[in-house]
Design a protein around this motif. Structure first.
Motif, mmCIF file in Angstrom:
data_model
loop_
_atom_site.group_PDB
_atom_site.id
_atom_site.type_symbol
_atom_site.label_atom_id
_atom_site.label_comp_id
_atom_site.label_asym_id
_atom_site.label_seq_id
_atom_site.Cartn_x
_atom_site.Cartn_y
_atom_site.Cartn_z
ATOM 1 N N LEU A 137 0.831 -1.201 0.000
ATOM 2 C CA LEU A 137 0.000 0.000 0.000
ATOM 3 C C LEU A 137 0.866 1.252 0.000
ATOM 4 C CD1 LEU A 137 -2.935 -0.686 2.482
ATOM 5 C CD2 LEU A 137 -3.030 -0.541 0.004
ATOM 6 N N VAL A 138 1.936 1.226 0.757
ATOM 7 C CA VAL A 138 2.825 2.379 0.819
ATOM 8 C C VAL A 138 3.438 2.652 -0.551
ATOM 9 C CG1 VAL A 138 4.952 3.267 1.855
ATOM 10 C CG2 VAL A 138 3.278 2.051 3.263
ATOM 11 N N GLU A 139 3.814 1.601 -1.246
ATOM 12 C CA GLU A 139 4.381 1.795 -2.584
ATOM 13 C C GLU A 139 3.353 2.386 -3.531
ATOM 14 O OE1 GLU A 139 7.615 2.080 -4.914
ATOM 15 O OE2 GLU A 139 7.544 1.437 -2.810
ATOM 16 N N ALA A 140 2.116 1.918 -3.426
ATOM 17 C CA ALA A 140 1.060 2.478 -4.268
ATOM 18 C C ALA A 140 0.801 3.942 -3.907
ATOM 19 C CB ALA A 140 -0.222 1.657 -4.116
ATOM 20 N N LEU A 141 0.778 4.280 -2.622
ATOM 21 C CA LEU A 141 0.599 5.672 -2.201
ATOM 22 C C LEU A 141 1.717 6.550 -2.750
ATOM 23 C CD1 LEU A 141 -0.413 5.094 1.530
ATOM 24 C CD2 LEU A 141 -1.821 6.280 -0.166
ATOM 25 N N TYR A 142 2.938 6.067 -2.649
ATOM 26 C CA TYR A 142 4.086 6.826 -3.144
ATOM 27 C C TYR A 142 3.958 7.084 -4.647
ATOM 28 C CZ TYR A 142 8.849 7.886 -4.580
ATOM 29 O OH TYR A 142 9.950 8.477 -5.142
ATOM 30 N N GLU A 143 3.620 6.053 -5.402
ATOM 31 C CA GLU A 143 3.546 6.222 -6.851
ATOM 32 C C GLU A 143 2.379 7.113 -7.254
ATOM 33 O OE1 GLU A 143 3.863 2.568 -9.010
ATOM 34 O OE2 GLU A 143 5.714 1.982 -7.971
ATOM 35 N N ARG A 144 1.277 7.067 -6.525
ATOM 36 C CA ARG A 144 0.177 7.992 -6.817
ATOM 37 C C ARG A 144 0.603 9.438 -6.545
ATOM 38 N NH1 ARG A 144 -2.119 4.820 -10.082
ATOM 39 N NH2 ARG A 144 -3.809 3.456 -9.352
ATOM 40 N N LEU A 145 1.395 9.658 -5.503
ATOM 41 C CA LEU A 145 1.896 11.004 -5.234
ATOM 42 C C LEU A 145 2.808 11.485 -6.365
ATOM 43 C CD1 LEU A 145 2.663 10.797 -1.407
ATOM 44 C CD2 LEU A 145 1.095 12.417 -2.488
ATOM 45 N N VAL A 146 3.693 10.619 -6.820
ATOM 46 C CA VAL A 146 4.596 10.988 -7.912
ATOM 47 C C VAL A 146 3.808 11.294 -9.182
ATOM 48 C CG1 VAL A 146 6.452 10.145 -9.415
ATOM 49 C CG2 VAL A 146 6.550 9.733 -6.939
ATOM 50 N N GLU A 147 2.793 10.485 -9.465
ATOM 51 C CA GLU A 147 1.941 10.750 -10.630
ATOM 52 C C GLU A 147 1.286 12.127 -10.549
ATOM 53 O OE1 GLU A 147 0.580 6.043 -11.175
ATOM 54 O OE2 GLU A 147 -0.865 7.571 -10.561
ATOM 55 N N ALA A 148 0.970 12.567 -9.329
ATOM 56 C CA ALA A 148 0.291 13.845 -9.144
ATOM 57 C C ALA A 148 1.246 15.033 -9.130
ATOM 58 C CB ALA A 148 -0.516 13.820 -7.843
ATOM 59 N N GLY A 149 2.567 14.765 -9.141
ATOM 60 C CA GLY A 149 3.528 15.859 -9.191
ATOM 61 C C GLY A 149 4.520 15.916 -8.055
ATOM 62 N N TRP A 150 4.481 14.960 -7.139
ATOM 63 C CA TRP A 150 5.479 14.918 -6.064
ATOM 64 C C TRP A 150 6.868 14.762 -6.680
ATOM 65 C CZ3 TRP A 150 5.126 15.907 -0.984
ATOM 66 C CH2 TRP A 150 6.195 15.526 -0.152
ATOM 67 N N PRO A 151 7.887 15.423 -6.121
ATOM 68 C CA PRO A 151 9.199 15.422 -6.774
ATOM 69 C C PRO A 151 9.902 14.078 -6.831
ATOM 70 C CG PRO A 151 9.272 16.548 -4.647
ATOM 71 C CD PRO A 151 7.840 16.325 -4.959
ATOM 72 N N GLY A 152 9.423 13.083 -6.142
ATOM 73 C CA GLY A 152 9.977 11.737 -6.266
ATOM 74 C C GLY A 152 11.387 11.643 -5.723
ATOM 75 N N GLU A 153 12.232 10.903 -6.438
ATOM 76 C CA GLU A 153 13.572 10.622 -5.935
ATOM 77 C C GLU A 153 14.463 11.862 -5.922
ATOM 78 O OE1 GLU A 153 14.045 7.924 -4.558
ATOM 79 O OE2 GLU A 153 12.430 6.670 -5.348
ATOM 80 N N ASP A 154 14.073 12.935 -6.606
ATOM 81 C CA ASP A 154 14.876 14.159 -6.599
ATOM 82 C C ASP A 154 14.861 14.833 -5.236
ATOM 83 O OD1 ASP A 154 15.415 13.751 -9.257
ATOM 84 O OD2 ASP A 154 13.722 14.980 -9.942
ATOM 85 N N GLY A 155 13.859 14.509 -4.424
ATOM 86 C CA GLY A 155 13.795 15.048 -3.079
ATOM 87 C C GLY A 155 12.913 16.275 -2.977
ATOM 88 N N PRO A 156 12.022 16.292 -1.971
ATOM 89 C CA PRO A 156 11.143 17.443 -1.775
ATOM 90 C C PRO A 156 11.868 18.569 -1.053
ATOM 91 C CG PRO A 156 10.707 15.796 -0.122
ATOM 92 C CD PRO A 156 11.767 15.215 -1.023
ATOM 93 N N SER A 157 11.252 19.731 -1.023
ATOM 94 C CA SER A 157 11.821 20.860 -0.301
ATOM 95 C C SER A 157 11.669 20.660 1.202
ATOM 96 C CB SER A 157 11.124 22.157 -0.731
ATOM 97 O OG SER A 157 9.738 22.078 -0.438
ATOM 98 N N ARG A 158 12.383 21.491 1.966
ATOM 99 C CA ARG A 158 12.390 21.331 3.422
ATOM 100 C C ARG A 158 11.052 21.686 4.056
ATOM 101 N NH1 ARG A 158 18.316 23.584 5.448
ATOM 102 N NH2 ARG A 158 19.583 22.016 4.337
ATOM 103 N N ASP A 159 10.227 22.447 3.347
ATOM 104 C CA ASP A 159 8.928 22.803 3.930
ATOM 105 C C ASP A 159 7.809 21.910 3.408
ATOM 106 O OD1 ASP A 159 8.985 23.777 1.365
ATOM 107 O OD2 ASP A 159 8.071 25.715 1.848
ATOM 108 N N ALA A 160 8.173 20.728 2.876
ATOM 109 C CA ALA A 160 7.181 19.804 2.334
ATOM 110 C C ALA A 160 6.639 18.885 3.427
ATOM 111 C CB ALA A 160 7.787 18.970 1.208
ATOM 112 N N ALA A 161 5.425 18.410 3.212
ATOM 113 C CA ALA A 161 4.789 17.437 4.097
ATOM 114 C C ALA A 161 3.643 16.784 3.340
ATOM 115 C CB ALA A 161 4.283 18.096 5.380
ATOM 116 N N VAL A 162 3.066 15.757 3.949
ATOM 117 C CA VAL A 162 1.966 15.020 3.326
ATOM 118 C C VAL A 162 0.885 14.781 4.366
ATOM 119 C CG1 VAL A 162 1.256 12.807 2.296
ATOM 120 C CG2 VAL A 162 3.409 13.876 1.594
ATOM 121 N N VAL A 163 -0.361 14.969 3.949
ATOM 122 C CA VAL A 163 -1.504 14.553 4.754
ATOM 123 C C VAL A 163 -2.040 13.255 4.156
ATOM 124 C CG1 VAL A 163 -3.885 15.072 5.397
ATOM 125 C CG2 VAL A 163 -2.137 16.848 5.545
ATOM 126 N N LEU A 164 -2.104 12.221 4.966
ATOM 127 C CA LEU A 164 -2.666 10.935 4.539
ATOM 128 C C LEU A 164 -4.161 10.968 4.825
ATOM 129 C CD1 LEU A 164 -1.997 8.018 3.502
ATOM 130 C CD2 LEU A 164 -1.957 7.356 5.921
#
Length: 301
Positions: free
Chosen positions: A152-179
């Motif tokens: 499930l975590v892998e699916a959540l991660y890939e859905r975030l990347v599909e939506a525009g999450w920066p993925g393996e490049d790394g998010p900014s320091r002020d980033a967060a996620v609401v599940l």
């Protein structure tokens, strides 16, 4: 007569990792071996189909028409992974077929109810065992809910990347996620969501992940967003911890200030997880979350 293409052609399942490829090979090899009896002769197909319990996927149901289409697509993926398995769908409410009707249609034999639900709660603890007990013509097991689980975590991660999450490049320091999850009055449901949030945070490299709920529990998504903002987290994405589209998923996504991921849907990891929960229940290899009267055994996460 001219043949027409099916309205919803099946997509081939992506081979996104070596582990997934090995899983596919193992599944297919097991299927082929199941066709051969100990003396080396091929078993009749009708005997093969009756040898395994029917997999009854139990969806909640939704007035959103896309929900049913998504669940049917997910079950198509399950059938692609295990073609000889009898896979059926039953709903708790709002959509047909309802679960009691699905169980009535199976006839005598064995069935495993696999909830397409992401954590423990009233439906898993009460509604599904009651439906199993009412189907007296069947020997029935109730599998664990799908979550928490690394798939499930892998699916959540890939859905975030599909939506525009920066993925393996790394998010900014002020980033967060609401599940964003459905919510339940059962405290174990919150425990499960928090465990998934912690696993997703690890997958995102330590980015804070806060669970929030669309009903029955707190905090809700707007409250979680405000809490993150007070901590300096202004680039917040909403991960949709829902099996399929529906009212809760829509309301949660609408609150997102930026990225809002799609529900888990027919992601390949979801199909593998449905079969994993089914196999656990058949084998009886995992300890139960709670005690039910045999033969209605609730398998564990």
């Amino acid at each position: 007569m001219t043949e027409t293409a099916p309205e919803h052609p099946r997509e081939s399942l992506p081979l996104d990792s070596t582990a997934q490829l090995l899983t596919r090979i193992t599944t297919q090899l097991g299927t082929q071996l199941s066709l051969v009896s100990p003396n080396g002769t091929r078993r009749p197909m009708h005997r093969i189909r009756r040898s395994a319990p029917t997999l009854v996927a139990v969806a909640h149901g939704s007035r959103d028409p896309q929900a049913l289409r998504t669940v049917l697509e997910l079950l198509d993926r399950v059938r692609e992974l295990r073609p000889l398995l009898d896979v059926r769908l039953g709903h708790i409410e709002l959509n047909e077929p309802l679960l009691p009707d699905t169980l009535d249609g199976i006839g005598r034999g064995d069935a495993v109810l696999v909830p397409l639900l992401l954590g423990r709660g009233h439906h898993v603890r009460h509604d599904l065992p009651r439906a199993a007990a009412a189907a007296r013509h069947l020997r029935t097991r109730v599998a664990a809910p799908l979550g928490p689980h690394p798939l499930l975590v892998e699916a959540l991660y890939e859905r975030l990347v599909e939506a525009g999450w920066p993925g393996e490049d790394g998010p900014s320091r002020d980033a967060a996620v609401v599940l964003a999850a459905a919510g339940s009055r059962d405290p174990d449901s919150d425990v499960d969501a928090r465990r998934t949030a912690a696993m997703l945070s690890d997958r995102l490299g330590g980015v804070p992940v806060i669970p929030a709920y669309a009903s029955a529990a707190t905090p809700d998504v707007p409250t979680a967003l405000r809490a993150l903002a007070t901590r300096g987290r202004h680039r917040v994405a909403v991960a949709s911890y829902f099996t399929a589209p529906g009212r809760f998923a829509t309301v949660s996504a609408a609150a997102a200030p930026g990225i809002a991921a799609a529900p888990l849907g027919a992601h390949p990891a979801m199909a593998r997880l449905v079969l994993h929960r089914y196999d656990q229940a058949v084998a009886g290899t995992a300890p139960a979350h709670g005690v039910l009267t045999p033969p209605y055994l609730l398998a564990s996460a």
